[in-house]
Design a protein around this motif. Structure first.
Motif, PDB file in Angstrom:
ATOM      1  N   LYS A   1      84.290  45.857  58.996  1.00  0.00           N
ATOM      2  CA  LYS A   1      83.494  46.933  58.400  1.00  0.00           C
ATOM      3  C   LYS A   1      82.592  47.602  59.436  1.00  0.00           C
ATOM      4  N   LEU A   2      82.217  46.847  60.479  1.00  0.00           N
ATOM      5  CA  LEU A   2      81.317  47.354  61.506  1.00  0.00           C
ATOM      6  C   LEU A   2      82.028  48.117  62.618  1.00  0.00           C
ATOM      7  N   VAL A   3      83.323  47.888  62.763  1.00  0.00           N
ATOM      8  CA  VAL A   3      84.066  48.450  63.891  1.00  0.00           C
ATOM      9  C   VAL A   3      83.949  49.973  64.002  1.00  0.00           C
ATOM     10  N   PRO A   4      84.076  50.751  62.923  1.00  0.00           N
ATOM     11  CA  PRO A   4      83.947  52.202  63.082  1.00  0.00           C
ATOM     12  C   PRO A   4      82.586  52.632  63.660  1.00  0.00           C
ATOM     13  N   LYS A   5      81.520  51.961  63.257  1.00  0.00           N
ATOM     14  CA  LYS A   5      80.199  52.297  63.786  1.00  0.00           C
ATOM     15  C   LYS A   5      80.077  51.890  65.246  1.00  0.00           C
ATOM     16  N   LEU A   6      80.609  50.723  65.595  1.00  0.00           N
ATOM     17  CA  LEU A   6      80.521  50.227  66.964  1.00  0.00           C
ATOM     18  C   LEU A   6      81.406  51.018  67.918  1.00  0.00           C
ATOM     19  N   ALA A   7      82.530  51.542  67.421  1.00  0.00           N
ATOM     20  CA  ALA A   7      83.479  52.265  68.255  1.00  0.00           C
ATOM     21  C   ALA A   7      83.176  53.758  68.357  1.00  0.00           C
ATOM     22  N   ASP A   8      82.153  54.229  67.674  1.00  0.00           N
ATOM     23  CA  ASP A   8      81.785  55.642  67.724  1.00  0.00           C
ATOM     24  C   ASP A   8      81.508  56.045  69.173  1.00  0.00           C
ATOM     25  N   PRO A   9      82.183  57.074  69.689  1.00  0.00           N
ATOM     26  CA  PRO A   9      81.983  57.468  71.083  1.00  0.00           C
ATOM     27  C   PRO A   9      80.564  57.935  71.398  1.00  0.00           C
ATOM     28  N   ALA A  10      79.791  58.275  70.389  1.00  0.00           N
ATOM     29  CA  ALA A  10      78.412  58.707  70.622  1.00  0.00           C
ATOM     30  C   ALA A  10      77.475  57.538  70.895  1.00  0.00           C
ATOM     31  N   VAL A  11      77.928  56.295  70.619  1.00  0.00           N
ATOM     32  CA  VAL A  11      77.071  55.123  70.828  1.00  0.00           C
ATOM     33  C   VAL A  11      76.864  54.919  72.326  1.00  0.00           C
ATOM     34  N   ALA A  12      75.599  55.020  72.728  1.00  0.00           N
ATOM     35  CA  ALA A  12      75.238  54.848  74.138  1.00  0.00           C
ATOM     36  C   ALA A  12      74.582  53.501  74.392  1.00  0.00           C
ATOM     37  N   GLY A  13      74.153  52.821  73.337  1.00  0.00           N
ATOM     38  CA  GLY A  13      73.503  51.533  73.529  1.00  0.00           C
ATOM     39  C   GLY A  13      73.218  50.846  72.220  1.00  0.00           C
ATOM     40  N   MET A  14      72.889  49.562  72.352  1.00  0.00           N
ATOM     41  CA  MET A  14      72.541  48.745  71.196  1.00  0.00           C
ATOM     42  C   MET A  14      71.280  47.958  71.501  1.00  0.00           C
ATOM     43  N   ILE A  15      70.456  47.824  70.501  1.00  0.00           N
ATOM     44  CA  ILE A  15      69.295  46.944  70.567  1.00  0.00           C
ATOM     45  C   ILE A  15      69.583  45.819  69.589  1.00  0.00           C
ATOM     46  N   ILE A  16      69.792  44.627  70.132  1.00  0.00           N
ATOM     47  CA  ILE A  16      70.179  43.490  69.310  1.00  0.00           C
ATOM     48  C   ILE A  16      68.973  42.568  69.172  1.00  0.00           C
ATOM     49  N   GLY A  17      68.609  42.293  67.932  1.00  0.00           N
ATOM     50  CA  GLY A  17      67.469  41.421  67.667  1.00  0.00           C
ATOM     51  C   GLY A  17      67.905  40.171  66.924  1.00  0.00           C
ATOM     52  N   SER A  18      67.409  39.029  67.397  1.00  0.00           N
ATOM     53  CA  SER A  18      67.712  37.761  66.747  1.00  0.00           C
ATOM     54  C   SER A  18      66.466  36.902  66.731  1.00  0.00           C
ATOM     55  N   PRO A  19      66.182  36.252  65.611  1.00  0.00           N
ATOM     56  CA  PRO A  19      65.128  35.242  65.644  1.00  0.00           C
ATOM     57  C   PRO A  19      65.583  34.086  66.529  1.00  0.00           C
ATOM     58  N   VAL A  20      64.649  33.313  66.990  1.00  0.00           N
ATOM     59  CA  VAL A  20      64.966  32.170  67.844  1.00  0.00           C
ATOM     60  C   VAL A  20      64.764  30.901  67.024  1.00  0.00           C
ATOM     61  N   TYR A  21      65.831  30.144  66.890  1.00  0.00           N
ATOM     62  CA  TYR A  21      65.792  28.869  66.203  1.00  0.00           C
ATOM     63  C   TYR A  21      66.147  27.782  67.204  1.00  0.00           C
ATOM     64  N   PHE A  22      65.255  26.842  67.405  1.00  0.00           N
ATOM     65  CA  PHE A  22      65.490  25.726  68.320  1.00  0.00           C
ATOM     66  C   PHE A  22      65.882  26.217  69.712  1.00  0.00           C
ATOM     67  N   GLY A  23      65.221  27.273  70.175  1.00  0.00           N
ATOM     68  CA  GLY A  23      65.442  27.786  71.516  1.00  0.00           C
ATOM     69  C   GLY A  23      66.722  28.583  71.693  1.00  0.00           C
ATOM     70  N   ASN A  24      67.322  29.046  70.604  1.00  0.00           N
ATOM     71  CA  ASN A  24      68.574  29.770  70.707  1.00  0.00           C
ATOM     72  C   ASN A  24      68.637  30.862  69.644  1.00  0.00           C
ATOM     73  N   MET A  25      69.554  31.804  69.830  1.00  0.00           N
ATOM     74  CA  MET A  25      69.748  32.864  68.846  1.00  0.00           C
ATOM     75  C   MET A  25      70.453  32.303  67.613  1.00  0.00           C
ATOM     76  N   THR A  26      70.479  33.086  66.553  1.00  0.00           N
ATOM     77  CA  THR A  26      71.125  32.632  65.321  1.00  0.00           C
ATOM     78  C   THR A  26      72.640  32.531  65.503  1.00  0.00           C
ATOM     79  N   SER A  27      73.271  31.722  64.685  1.00  0.00           N
ATOM     80  CA  SER A  27      74.732  31.615  64.737  1.00  0.00           C
ATOM     81  C   SER A  27      75.372  32.943  64.351  1.00  0.00           C
ATOM     82  N   LEU A  28      74.703  33.714  63.496  1.00  0.00           N
ATOM     83  CA  LEU A  28      75.195  35.035  63.118  1.00  0.00           C
ATOM     84  C   LEU A  28      75.234  35.951  64.336  1.00  0.00           C
ATOM     85  N   CYS A  29      74.203  35.879  65.180  1.00  0.00           N
ATOM     86  CA  CYS A  29      74.155  36.690  66.388  1.00  0.00           C
ATOM     87  C   CYS A  29      75.227  36.248  67.382  1.00  0.00           C
ATOM     88  N   LYS A  30      75.404  34.952  67.538  1.00  0.00           N
ATOM     89  CA  LYS A  30      76.441  34.438  68.445  1.00  0.00           C
ATOM     90  C   LYS A  30      77.817  34.903  67.998  1.00  0.00           C
TER      91      LYS A  30
END
Length: 143
Positions: A107-136
């Motif tokens: 479902k996300l692929v069309p948004k991610l593949a848009d040629p106008a996308v110049a960058g992403m800001i990815i935010g993840s909470p830190v659990y036990f010194g690591n990013m979430t499994s969803l982020c991984k």
């Protein structure tokens, strides 16, 4: 005097200054030198918290607002929240889904593949010194 400073209020004040300083010059330059000289560029904010309305989401919004301010006529921003989605990182390793298991990454692929996308800001909470499994899982599938 009552101290009303919470993490979300701090992110809205001090975080905006830091995010603006870190992104303004680079985004403004990219906005003028992008491959599509006349079209907009898009910055995606990816929220990897499993909870809606989290501090991670607030900080991501601060960053996107700062990016938009760098070149308001050229930069578009979009929030994508992964909370509630099922994204299986095992698919990146060639392990198929089990019977009845769903995968929301397509479902996300069309948004991610848009040629106008110049960058992403990815935010993840830190659990036990690591990013979430969803982020991984998202990053594994993105690569």
């Amino acid at each position: 005097m009552k101290n009303d400073l919470t993490r979300r209020h701090f992110l809205g004040a001090a975080g905006a200054v830091a995010a603006a300083g870190a992104t303004t010059h680079a985004l403004a330059d990219d906005a003028t030198e992008t491959n599509s000289k006349d079209g907009p560029i898009k910055i995606l904010g990816i929220g990897c918290s499993p909870r809606e309305g989290s501090t991670t989401g607030t900080s991501r919004q601060v960053c996107l607002d700062a990016a938009k301010e760098a070149a308001p006529d050229r930069i578009q921003v979009e929030l994508i929240t992964l909370a509630g989605m099922q994204i299986n990182g095992s698919l990146a390793a060639g392990v198929p889904l089990q019977a009845g298991e769903r995968d929301d990454f397509p479902k996300l692929v069309p948004k991610l593949a848009d040629p106008a996308v110049a960058g992403m800001i990815i935010g993840s909470p830190v659990y036990f010194g690591n990013m979430t499994s969803l982020c991984k899982a998202f990053l594994e599938r993105l690569m």
